[in-house]
Design a protein around this motif. Structure first.
Motif, PDB file in Angstrom:
ATOM      1  N   GLN A 146       0.812  -1.218   0.000  1.00 17.62           N
ATOM      2  CA  GLN A 146       0.000   0.000   0.000  1.00 17.62           C
ATOM      3  C   GLN A 146       0.845   1.267   0.000  1.00 17.62           C
ATOM      4  O   GLN A 146       0.472   2.260  -0.636  1.00 17.62           O
ATOM      5  N   GLU A 147       1.966   1.232   0.701  1.00 17.23           N
ATOM      6  CA  GLU A 147       2.793   2.443   0.794  1.00 17.23           C
ATOM      7  C   GLU A 147       3.336   2.865  -0.560  1.00 17.23           C
ATOM      8  O   GLU A 147       3.631   4.041  -0.787  1.00 17.23           O
ATOM      9  N   GLU A 207      -0.520   3.947  -2.850  1.00 12.25           N
ATOM     10  CA  GLU A 207      -1.460   4.988  -2.426  1.00 12.25           C
ATOM     11  C   GLU A 207      -1.087   6.361  -2.980  1.00 12.25           C
ATOM     12  O   GLU A 207      -1.972   7.099  -3.449  1.00 12.25           O
ATOM     13  N   LYS A 238      -5.049   1.289   6.217  1.00 13.05           N
ATOM     14  CA  LYS A 238      -3.814   0.513   6.286  1.00 13.05           C
ATOM     15  C   LYS A 238      -4.114  -0.922   6.713  1.00 13.05           C
ATOM     16  O   LYS A 238      -5.135  -1.211   7.321  1.00 13.05           O
TER      17      LYS A 238
END
Length: 329
Positions: A58-59, A62, A210
């Motif tokens: 995800q980091e 996003e 998250k």
């Protein structure tokens, strides 16, 4: 499951040839890199999950507003060796203890699939283990038979059953008649439901949730919890309500476009007002679910009433299946 059964026959012959009186369960390492999650698991032929590891990205994605295939591929290359090692460690096994290597062969993102495929091919070649290519959609359809307990220790649900796959890349409805025997009832005519949800979350400027079950879809679901769907329901079209009403298929493109118009053109939704965002999220989510329910009723009528199929269950799989409102209905 079919391929595991084939391997089990060969293993049984070999073991009986050595005068063994019982057959030990086969252990298979599965590798999955079809999208953005780097995953591995070890399962047995008697449907035990010995270990499972999932590493998200995800980091990386996003800031880009969505999954970028080339970035995801790099993430897989970085994460996969550690994911496989951790899976083996959790199961207390080595590669030598495995009976086969399985890997997602498609469908999936073109830059991502080769990472898992190459790793699986290398492991299988070096360790001289059988290599099993798994069709992504078939795995979704049959996963319930691996994870659902049955009183008689048989795979559950029993054939035939209906299965609905709702994910970021697919919206697919079919009947699983037997292993390797499937009747496709309907698929999306444009966008998958998960793709439409993710893009709507981006339109609403929602911050991703998250964690493993996070991402834009979870963000939209959370925003919808605080929303009133009735406020915008009459401004959103129900997909395929007039044209193709009797078609057992799905369409989410027009719904997604309607949300964009209300935000960007008509300025009905003010993104600086949290209640506007929550109300639109709630309305969009509910229309998506009602559209899927409408097509499920159509498919069940076709298979159960018209075709007289004794369906034993409805299996819902894919990332969107984790949506709590959908599950409650």
């Amino acid at each position: 499951m079919f391929r595991l059964r084939q391997l089990g026959i060969r293993c049984q012959t070999q073991i009986l040839g050595r005068s063994y009186t019982s057959i030990r369960p086969l252990k298979v390492l599965g590798i999955e890199t079809s999208c953005d999650d780097t995953s591995a698991a070890i399962v047995t032929s008697d449907r035990q999950i010995l270990a499972e590891v999932v590493k998200g990205q995800q980091e990386m994605h996003e800031p880009m507003g969505g999954i970028v295939p080339t970035l995801a591929s790099r993430g897989h290359s970085r994460n996969l060796p550690a994911v496989i090692c951790e899976t083996l460690d959790r199961a207390g096994l080595t590669v030598a203890d495995l009976d086969a290597i399985a890997v997602t062969r498609g469908p999936g993102l073109p830059p991502c699939l080769p990472v898992g495929l190459n790793a699986a091919k290398t492991l299988a070649a070096v360790s001289k283990k059988p290599l099993i290519g798994v069709h992504h959609m078939e795995a979704h359809a049959l996963t319930a038979r691996l994870t659902t307990p049955h009183p008689s220790n048989l795979p559950s649900p029993m054939f035939p059953f209906m299965t609905l796959l709702i994910s970021g890349g697919h919206t697919l409805l079919l009947t699983a008649n037997d292993l390797g025997d499937y009747t496709q009832l309907g698929t999306t005519l444009d966008n998958a439901v998960g793709e439409a949800i993710d893009k709507t979350a981006r339109l609403l400027n929602l911050e991703w949730i998250k964690g493993r079950r996070g991402g834009p879809g979870a963000a939209l679901e959370q925003a919808a919890l605080q929303g009133n769907p009735d406020r915008y329901m009459d401004r959103l079209p129900m997909p395929m309500l007039q044209r193709n009403k009797s078609v057992c298929g799905f369409s989410f493109s027009g719904l997604k476009t309607a949300v964009a118009r209300l935000i960007e053109v008509e300025k009905v939704v003010d993104l600086s007002v949290s209640q506007d965002v929550s109300d639109m999220a709630a309305a969009f989510q509910l229309v998506c679910i009602r559209h899927i329910e409408q097509k499920l009723r159509l498919a069940l009528d076709l298979e159960v009433v018209q075709n007289k199929k004794p369906l034993t269950a409805l299996v819902v799989s894919g990332g969107v299946a984790s949506n709590k409102l959908f599950r409650s209905r």
